[in-house]
Design a protein around this motif. Structure first.
Motif, mmCIF file in Angstrom:
data_model
loop_
_atom_site.group_PDB
_atom_site.id
_atom_site.type_symbol
_atom_site.label_atom_id
_atom_site.label_comp_id
_atom_site.label_asym_id
_atom_site.label_seq_id
_atom_site.Cartn_x
_atom_site.Cartn_y
_atom_site.Cartn_z
ATOM 1 N N VAL A 127 23.449 18.620 32.222
ATOM 2 C CA VAL A 127 22.707 17.629 31.428
ATOM 3 C C VAL A 127 23.136 16.248 31.891
ATOM 4 N N ALA A 131 20.096 12.016 29.037
ATOM 5 C CA ALA A 131 19.801 13.017 28.009
ATOM 6 C C ALA A 131 20.924 13.093 26.982
ATOM 7 N N HIS A 158 26.963 20.692 21.441
ATOM 8 C CA HIS A 158 25.956 20.842 22.486
ATOM 9 C C HIS A 158 26.551 21.578 23.683
ATOM 10 N N LEU A 160 27.126 22.272 27.567
ATOM 11 C CA LEU A 160 27.122 21.653 28.892
ATOM 12 C C LEU A 160 27.626 22.687 29.886
#
Length: 211
Positions: A127, A131, A158, A160
């Motif tokens: 990412v 973003a 999140h 990654l």
């Protein structure tokens, strides 16, 4: 830090990462893997020995900045070390140009050549910084993307993922390191290696033509 539970990517995934499927990709968003001629690698090694590696191979080109070289020990998880804090940084963003979100794609790309003697890995986050900022900040257009954003992104739950690419001596990359989370690694490798770094603006494919 990467978890270390690496799994091979499939042929389909590898093909999707290729430039042949990204004909419209801008250089500012593109990572290129390059192989240098043996003669070039010898020039860099001799320059390193003389202490004037910064003059190779772009002597006289004021638009290209030599950033230095870094020696990495064998078998370390990530290679970027912060001497001020005495700790390894881990997956991070570069900030040589310090451009805000709205201008981030104008940042220079960074070539890196592995001079050897051992191999090393390039680690790339899945990412990008833009973003990540959009996911974290309501005022993302006014932000200056930073490594702390990556850490906050992961801390918030999140995902990654990291792509790990092996670079043998004489191989390297040209990458938008102010856009893509990244680091080096020698985990599982038996020899140390030295990497040389520059900064500049190159269109896709141009760096190869200069070697």
């Amino acid at each position: 830090m990467p978890q270390g539970n690496w799994t091979p990517i499939s042929e389909t995934q590898a093909a999707l990462l290729g430039l042949s499927h990204s004909a419209s990709a801008r250089a500012a968003e593109t990572v290129e893997i390059v192989t240098t001629p043996e003669s070039y690698r010898g020039d860099v090694q001799r320059g390193l020995g003389r202490g004037d590696i910064g003059r190779l191979p772009f002597a006289g080109d004021s638009s290209i900045e030599f950033c230095g070289f870094a020696r990495s020990d064998a078998n370390i998880l990530t290679t970027t070390f912060n001497p001020a804090g005495g700790r390894y940084i881990g997956i991070h963003l570069d900030n040589w140009d310090r451009l805000p979100y709205r201008n981030r794609l104008q940042s220079r790309r960074r070539p890196c050549i592995n001079v050897g003697p051992g191999a090393r890995y390039l680690l790339l986050g899945s990412v990008d910084a833009l973003a990540i900022c959009r996911a974290l900040h309501a005022n993302y257009r006014e932000r200056h993307p930073h490594t702390e954003d990556i850490r906050s992104y992961v801390s918030a739950g999140h995902r990654l993922r990291c792509l790990r690419i092996l670079l043998k001596p004489g191989e390297g990359y040209v990458a938008p390191t102010e856009l893509v989370p990244h680091d080096g690694s020698t985990a599982g490798l038996a020899e140390p290696s030295v990497a040389a770094f520059w900064l500049g603006h190159w269109d896709v494919g141009d760096f190869r033509s200069l070697l």
